[in-house]
Enzyme design. Sequence first.
Site, PDB file in Angstrom:
ATOM      1  N   ALA A   1      -6.351  -4.746   1.261  1.00 37.26           N
ATOM      2  CA  ALA A   1      -5.701  -5.078   0.000  1.00 37.26           C
ATOM      3  C   ALA A   1      -4.886  -6.344   0.203  1.00 37.26           C
ATOM      4  O   ALA A   1      -4.510  -6.688   1.331  1.00 37.26           O
ATOM      5  CB  ALA A   1      -4.798  -3.935  -0.461  1.00 37.26           C
TER       6      ALA A   1
ATOM      7  N   LYS B   1      -4.740  -0.424  16.057  1.00 34.58           N
ATOM      8  CA  LYS B   1      -5.527   0.193  15.003  1.00 34.58           C
ATOM      9  C   LYS B   1      -6.732   0.948  15.555  1.00 34.58           C
ATOM     10  O   LYS B   1      -7.165   1.950  14.966  1.00 34.58           O
ATOM     11  CB  LYS B   1      -5.975  -0.871  13.994  1.00 34.58           C
ATOM     12  CG  LYS B   1      -4.838  -1.444  13.160  1.00 34.58           C
ATOM     13  CD  LYS B   1      -4.049  -0.357  12.449  1.00 34.58           C
ATOM     14  CE  LYS B   1      -3.134  -0.914  11.371  1.00 34.58           C
ATOM     15  NZ  LYS B   1      -2.323   0.148  10.729  1.00 34.58           N
TER      16      LYS B   1
ATOM     17  N   LEU C   1       0.810  -1.208   0.000  1.00 40.48           N
ATOM     18  CA  LEU C   1       0.000   0.000   0.000  1.00 40.48           C
ATOM     19  C   LEU C   1       0.849   1.267   0.000  1.00 40.48           C
ATOM     20  O   LEU C   1       0.583   2.211  -0.751  1.00 40.48           O
ATOM     21  CB  LEU C   1      -0.936  -0.003   1.207  1.00 40.48           C
ATOM     22  CG  LEU C   1      -2.106  -0.975   1.147  1.00 40.48           C
ATOM     23  CD1 LEU C   1      -2.727  -1.154   2.528  1.00 40.48           C
ATOM     24  CD2 LEU C   1      -3.161  -0.489   0.160  1.00 40.48           C
TER      25      LEU C   1
ATOM     26  N   SER D   1      13.358   3.721  11.415  1.00 44.35           N
ATOM     27  CA  SER D   1      12.174   3.024  11.897  1.00 44.35           C
ATOM     28  C   SER D   1      11.223   3.974  12.614  1.00 44.35           C
ATOM     29  O   SER D   1      11.652   4.770  13.460  1.00 44.35           O
ATOM     30  CB  SER D   1      12.562   1.892  12.856  1.00 44.35           C
ATOM     31  OG  SER D   1      11.414   1.326  13.460  1.00 44.35           O
TER      32      SER D   1
ATOM     33  N   TYR E   1      -2.705  -6.019  17.182  1.00 44.10           N
ATOM     34  CA  TYR E   1      -3.015  -5.257  15.969  1.00 44.10           C
ATOM     35  C   TYR E   1      -4.323  -4.487  16.123  1.00 44.10           C
ATOM     36  O   TYR E   1      -4.416  -3.302  15.782  1.00 44.10           O
ATOM     37  CB  TYR E   1      -3.104  -6.238  14.806  1.00 44.10           C
ATOM     38  CG  TYR E   1      -3.237  -5.631  13.440  1.00 44.10           C
ATOM     39  CD1 TYR E   1      -2.127  -5.176  12.738  1.00 44.10           C
ATOM     40  CD2 TYR E   1      -4.485  -5.542  12.821  1.00 44.10           C
ATOM     41  CE1 TYR E   1      -2.240  -4.639  11.466  1.00 44.10           C
ATOM     42  CE2 TYR E   1      -4.611  -5.014  11.547  1.00 44.10           C
ATOM     43  CZ  TYR E   1      -3.487  -4.567  10.876  1.00 44.10           C
ATOM     44  OH  TYR E   1      -3.620  -4.035   9.626  1.00 44.10           O
TER      45      TYR E   1
ATOM     46  N   ASN F   1       1.704   4.552   7.136  1.00 52.52           N
ATOM     47  CA  ASN F   1       1.224   3.274   6.623  1.00 52.52           C
ATOM     48  C   ASN F   1       2.043   2.096   7.143  1.00 52.52           C
ATOM     49  O   ASN F   1       1.611   0.947   7.016  1.00 52.52           O
ATOM     50  CB  ASN F   1       1.283   3.320   5.086  1.00 52.52           C
ATOM     51  CG  ASN F   1       1.163   1.962   4.453  1.00 52.52           C
ATOM     52  OD1 ASN F   1       0.083   1.414   4.370  1.00 52.52           O
ATOM     53  ND2 ASN F   1       2.292   1.406   3.993  1.00 52.52           N
TER      54      ASN F   1
END
Length: 308
Positions: free
Chosen positions: A198, A170, A20, A74, A166, A101
Amino acid sequence: MREYRFDDRVAVVTGAGRGLGRAYALLLAARGASVVVNDPGFSQRGENADSAPAADTVAAIMSAGGNAVVCTESVATESGGQAIVETALESYGRLDIVIHNAGNVRYGNLRELTHDDFDAVLDVHLRGAFNVVRPAFPVMADANYGRVVLTSSIGGLYGNIGVANYAAAKAGIIGFSNVIAIEGAEQGVRSNVIVPAAVTRLSEGRDTSSFPDMDPELIAPTVGWLAHETCSVSGDILVAVAGRVARAYVAETRGIHRPKWSIEEVASEIDAIRDTREPWLLDPVRDGHNEHLRKSFALATEAIHHVG
């Protein structure tokens, strides 16, 4: 139709070596932006750095006549976030767009997920967003212009099995973006969240053979609009999956007011409490926090007057 361009704009795209992020960087550069392609080239788990992915993206941009520079720092560290922003300022003298991203995954259900795995994912997704936005925000605010696009996921909205780290990261992105949008409102800085789906290397291990077209290039135009000067929203969440673009939002039911409650009364009223027929949709930038309190207090006052 007018072409939406980014001439004279400078964008930072994290995790831009592949997937992405690469699609975002290529699109912005093709439309005139100068791009800091940030990617240390780590594996899915966030290990084993490799400078090649970022260099490959920059090479693709340059060969197409665009402008880009590599940054392999990083996002997971404060110093890394600072270095990414400094790369933009040193290379191009300004910073207009931040697209965070960068991502990693470490799977594990709640019986087996380690603290190290939990922290490693938050470090990249959530703390990574802060590490980049923290030094970028003053630069953009002082220039009275900025566009921030942060990345959540359907896992952050709805959860999933084996991704507590995760999902938590998020979900946190949404609250963070709202604060950026609120604090940046008077200084021309807008912040929104993209919820993309995706097929990328983070999909490895899943059977995607029955999926429709889910190339990263399908997501990039939505991110491009959120990053553009004409973007008319801030504090929004846009979902982009398999060619569908939609808005996700947080809403509350009107709820039930009582001057005091018992456990039994909550149980007896739970259907009315959960009734979604008269939802409250509160805009973060348009004083959503205080509007929430005003509406809640109004119900309390209304109930008191009704009793009186």
